[in-house]
Design a protein around this motif. Structure first.
Motif, PDB file in Angstrom:
ATOM      1  N   PHE A 165       2.466   6.948  -5.450  1.00 13.59           N
ATOM      2  CA  PHE A 165       2.895   5.583  -4.841  1.00 13.59           C
ATOM      3  C   PHE A 165       2.454   4.508  -5.959  1.00 13.59           C
ATOM      4  O   PHE A 165       3.202   3.601  -6.197  1.00 13.59           O
ATOM      5  N   ALA A 166       1.460   4.724  -6.441  1.00 18.73           N
ATOM      6  CA  ALA A 166       1.063   3.749  -7.549  1.00 18.73           C
ATOM      7  C   ALA A 166       1.969   3.803  -8.692  1.00 18.73           C
ATOM      8  O   ALA A 166       2.423   2.768  -9.244  1.00 18.73           O
ATOM      9  N   ALA A 167       2.363   5.227  -9.224  1.00 17.45           N
ATOM     10  CA  ALA A 167       3.370   5.208 -10.159  1.00 17.45           C
ATOM     11  C   ALA A 167       4.588   4.490  -9.904  1.00 17.45           C
ATOM     12  O   ALA A 167       5.683   3.952 -10.941  1.00 17.45           O
ATOM     13  N   ALA A 168       5.086   4.494  -8.499  1.00 20.87           N
ATOM     14  CA  ALA A 168       6.352   4.016  -8.238  1.00 20.87           C
ATOM     15  C   ALA A 168       6.129   2.453  -8.273  1.00 20.87           C
ATOM     16  O   ALA A 168       7.254   1.732  -8.246  1.00 20.87           O
ATOM     17  N   ARG A 169       5.219   1.836  -8.247  1.00 24.45           N
ATOM     18  CA  ARG A 169       4.965   0.257  -8.220  1.00 24.45           C
ATOM     19  C   ARG A 169       5.811  -0.517  -7.221  1.00 24.45           C
ATOM     20  O   ARG A 169       6.570  -1.496  -7.588  1.00 24.45           O
ATOM     21  N   VAL A 170       5.527   0.081  -6.033  1.00 21.53           N
ATOM     22  CA  VAL A 170       6.388  -0.529  -4.961  1.00 21.53           C
ATOM     23  C   VAL A 170       5.264  -1.895  -4.726  1.00 21.53           C
ATOM     24  O   VAL A 170       5.989  -2.631  -4.220  1.00 21.53           O
ATOM     25  N   MET A 171       4.161  -1.859  -4.705  1.00 21.23           N
ATOM     26  CA  MET A 171       3.242  -3.088  -4.471  1.00 21.23           C
ATOM     27  C   MET A 171       2.262  -3.075  -5.407  1.00 21.23           C
ATOM     28  O   MET A 171       1.954  -2.217  -6.256  1.00 21.23           O
ATOM     29  N   VAL A 172       1.769  -4.397  -5.746  1.00 21.55           N
ATOM     30  CA  VAL A 172       0.517  -4.532  -6.841  1.00 21.55           C
ATOM     31  C   VAL A 172      -0.814  -4.630  -6.013  1.00 21.55           C
ATOM     32  O   VAL A 172      -0.781  -5.388  -5.042  1.00 21.55           O
ATOM     33  N   TRP A 173      -1.699  -3.937  -6.567  1.00 20.79           N
ATOM     34  CA  TRP A 173      -3.023  -3.935  -5.885  1.00 20.79           C
ATOM     35  C   TRP A 173      -3.456  -5.266  -6.037  1.00 20.79           C
ATOM     36  O   TRP A 173      -3.726  -5.913  -7.109  1.00 20.79           O
ATOM     37  N   PRO A 174      -4.082  -5.752  -4.889  1.00 25.55           N
ATOM     38  CA  PRO A 174      -4.810  -7.248  -5.094  1.00 25.55           C
ATOM     39  C   PRO A 174      -6.223  -7.275  -5.346  1.00 25.55           C
ATOM     40  O   PRO A 174      -6.891  -6.846  -4.581  1.00 25.55           O
ATOM     41  N   GLU A 175      -6.430  -7.403  -6.576  1.00 27.17           N
ATOM     42  CA  GLU A 175      -7.778  -7.216  -6.941  1.00 27.17           C
ATOM     43  C   GLU A 175      -8.507  -8.527  -6.363  1.00 27.17           C
ATOM     44  O   GLU A 175      -8.182  -9.591  -6.042  1.00 27.17           O
ATOM     45  N   ASP A 176      -9.873  -8.110  -6.149  1.00 25.48           N
ATOM     46  CA  ASP A 176     -10.916  -8.930  -5.650  1.00 25.48           C
ATOM     47  C   ASP A 176     -10.568  -9.794  -4.203  1.00 25.48           C
ATOM     48  O   ASP A 176     -10.903 -11.063  -3.957  1.00 25.48           O
ATOM     49  N   ASN A 177      -9.844  -9.164  -3.356  1.00 26.59           N
ATOM     50  CA  ASN A 177      -9.477  -9.648  -2.223  1.00 26.59           C
ATOM     51  C   ASN A 177      -9.393  -8.430  -1.004  1.00 26.59           C
ATOM     52  O   ASN A 177      -8.419  -7.784  -0.920  1.00 26.59           O
ATOM     53  N   PRO A 178     -10.474  -8.200  -0.532  1.00 25.20           N
ATOM     54  CA  PRO A 178     -10.814  -7.094   0.321  1.00 25.20           C
ATOM     55  C   PRO A 178      -9.664  -7.182   1.513  1.00 25.20           C
ATOM     56  O   PRO A 178      -9.312  -6.174   2.030  1.00 25.20           O
ATOM     57  N   GLU A 179      -9.323  -8.136   2.096  1.00 20.70           N
ATOM     58  CA  GLU A 179      -8.565  -8.598   3.219  1.00 20.70           C
ATOM     59  C   GLU A 179      -6.994  -7.977   2.872  1.00 20.70           C
ATOM     60  O   GLU A 179      -6.373  -7.227   3.572  1.00 20.70           O
ATOM     61  N   ALA A 180      -6.619  -8.481   1.635  1.00 17.67           N
ATOM     62  CA  ALA A 180      -5.480  -7.939   1.031  1.00 17.67           C
ATOM     63  C   ALA A 180      -5.261  -6.349   0.873  1.00 17.67           C
ATOM     64  O   ALA A 180      -4.145  -5.839   0.828  1.00 17.67           O
ATOM     65  N   GLN A 181      -6.298  -6.206   0.160  1.00 19.02           N
ATOM     66  CA  GLN A 181      -6.620  -4.582  -0.112  1.00 19.02           C
ATOM     67  C   GLN A 181      -6.390  -3.793   1.234  1.00 19.02           C
ATOM     68  O   GLN A 181      -5.715  -2.639   1.262  1.00 19.02           O
ATOM     69  N   ALA A 182      -7.070  -4.113   2.299  1.00 13.86           N
ATOM     70  CA  ALA A 182      -6.921  -3.496   3.658  1.00 13.86           C
ATOM     71  C   ALA A 182      -5.520  -3.418   4.154  1.00 13.86           C
ATOM     72  O   ALA A 182      -4.911  -2.544   4.382  1.00 13.86           O
ATOM     73  N   ARG A 183      -4.755  -4.705   4.106  1.00  9.24           N
ATOM     74  CA  ARG A 183      -3.393  -4.788   4.284  1.00  9.24           C
ATOM     75  C   ARG A 183      -2.465  -3.961   3.327  1.00  9.24           C
ATOM     76  O   ARG A 183      -1.399  -3.209   3.771  1.00  9.24           O
ATOM     77  N   PHE A 184      -2.947  -4.022   1.982  1.00 11.55           N
ATOM     78  CA  PHE A 184      -2.113  -2.699   1.203  1.00 11.55           C
ATOM     79  C   PHE A 184      -2.147  -1.561   1.443  1.00 11.55           C
ATOM     80  O   PHE A 184      -1.220  -0.618   1.715  1.00 11.55           O
ATOM     81  N   ASN A 185      -3.414  -1.146   1.773  1.00  7.37           N
ATOM     82  CA  ASN A 185      -3.639   0.451   2.347  1.00  7.37           C
ATOM     83  C   ASN A 185      -3.065   0.505   3.560  1.00  7.37           C
ATOM     84  O   ASN A 185      -2.256   1.645   3.860  1.00  7.37           O
ATOM     85  N   ALA A 186      -2.943  -0.220   4.478  1.00  9.06           N
ATOM     86  CA  ALA A 186      -2.230  -0.159   5.832  1.00  9.06           C
ATOM     87  C   ALA A 186      -0.669  -0.084   5.432  1.00  9.06           C
ATOM     88  O   ALA A 186      -0.062   0.886   6.255  1.00  9.06           O
ATOM     89  N   ILE A 187       0.048  -0.866   4.817  1.00  7.66           N
ATOM     90  CA  ILE A 187       1.184  -0.824   4.502  1.00  7.66           C
ATOM     91  C   ILE A 187       1.681   0.536   3.801  1.00  7.66           C
ATOM     92  O   ILE A 187       2.440   1.250   4.227  1.00  7.66           O
ATOM     93  N   MET A 188       0.803   0.812   2.807  1.00 10.25           N
ATOM     94  CA  MET A 188       1.099   2.226   1.960  1.00 10.25           C
ATOM     95  C   MET A 188       0.868   3.389   2.819  1.00 10.25           C
ATOM     96  O   MET A 188       1.648   4.369   3.028  1.00 10.25           O
ATOM     97  N   ASP A 189      -0.146   3.359   4.178  1.00 13.93           N
ATOM     98  CA  ASP A 189      -0.295   4.520   4.808  1.00 13.93           C
ATOM     99  C   ASP A 189       0.996   4.730   5.754  1.00 13.93           C
ATOM    100  O   ASP A 189       1.406   5.695   6.211  1.00 13.93           O
ATOM    101  N   ASP A 190       1.733   3.596   6.104  1.00 12.44           N
ATOM    102  CA  ASP A 190       2.798   3.493   6.966  1.00 12.44           C
ATOM    103  C   ASP A 190       3.968   4.044   6.333  1.00 12.44           C
ATOM    104  O   ASP A 190       4.886   4.582   6.709  1.00 12.44           O
ATOM    105  N   ILE A 191       4.245   3.582   5.070  1.00  5.92           N
ATOM    106  CA  ILE A 191       5.270   4.075   4.322  1.00  5.92           C
ATOM    107  C   ILE A 191       5.140   5.753   4.149  1.00  5.92           C
ATOM    108  O   ILE A 191       6.057   6.177   4.356  1.00  5.92           O
ATOM    109  N   LEU A 192       3.930   6.033   3.712  1.00  3.29           N
ATOM    110  CA  LEU A 192       3.546   7.496   3.568  1.00  3.29           C
ATOM    111  C   LEU A 192       3.766   8.214   4.740  1.00  3.29           C
ATOM    112  O   LEU A 192       4.349   9.222   4.944  1.00  3.29           O
ATOM    113  N   ALA A 193       3.548   7.960   6.102  1.00  6.17           N
ATOM    114  CA  ALA A 193       3.626   8.424   7.402  1.00  6.17           C
ATOM    115  C   ALA A 193       5.028   8.698   7.609  1.00  6.17           C
ATOM    116  O   ALA A 193       5.576   9.754   7.698  1.00  6.17           O
ATOM    117  N   GLY A 194       5.914   7.606   7.057  1.00  2.42           N
ATOM    118  CA  GLY A 194       7.363   7.924   7.309  1.00  2.42           C
ATOM    119  C   GLY A 194       8.003   8.568   6.327  1.00  2.42           C
ATOM    120  O   GLY A 194       8.999   9.310   6.752  1.00  2.42           O
TER     121      GLY A 194
END
Length: 114
Positions: free
Chosen positions: A60-89
């Motif tokens: 997922f990181a190699a595909a560069r679909v999204m950029v990891w939000p440094e120093d933003n825990p709320e955005a990191q949680a959203r990033f992980n939720a989106i990635m989890d949904d994409i991978l589940a699909g």
């Protein structure tokens, strides 16, 4: 070789076959045809193991679909939720093609090696 097996049997006081002493290429037993059920079993086991490895996150990181939000825990949680949904699909969509690919490859190899 029979003499060696006989000697080993006498030394160990256990039955010893020549094949036990050397890899003499005994036949490998295979099914006549790999079925879609076997393919689905393979796919389920492969996907389950892959899901619990680092491979999906790294891919997922190699595909560069999204950029990891440094120093933003709320955005990191959203990033992980989106990635989890994409991978589940992804896992849902690839299950049957993986099963079919396994059946095709296995049947091709088994047939070609008879």
């Amino acid at each position: 070789m029979v003499a060696l097996a006989t000697a080993c049997r006498r030394i160990t006081r256990n039955p010893v076959r020549v094949a036990d002493l050397f890899d003499i290429g005994e036949d490998v037993s295979t099914v006549a045809v790999v079925t879609i059920e076997q393919g689905r079993t393979f796919a389920a086991a492969w996907i389950e193991r892959a899901r619990h490895s680092e491979a999906p996150d790294e891919a997922f990181a190699a595909a560069r679909v999204m950029v990891w939000p440094e120093d933003n825990p709320e955005a990191q949680a959203r990033f992980n939720a989106i990635m989890d949904d994409i991978l589940a699909g992804f896992w849902t969509v690839v299950r049957e093609p993986v099963a079919k690919a396994f059946v095709s490859a296995a049947n091709h190899v088994i047939t070609s090696r008879r």
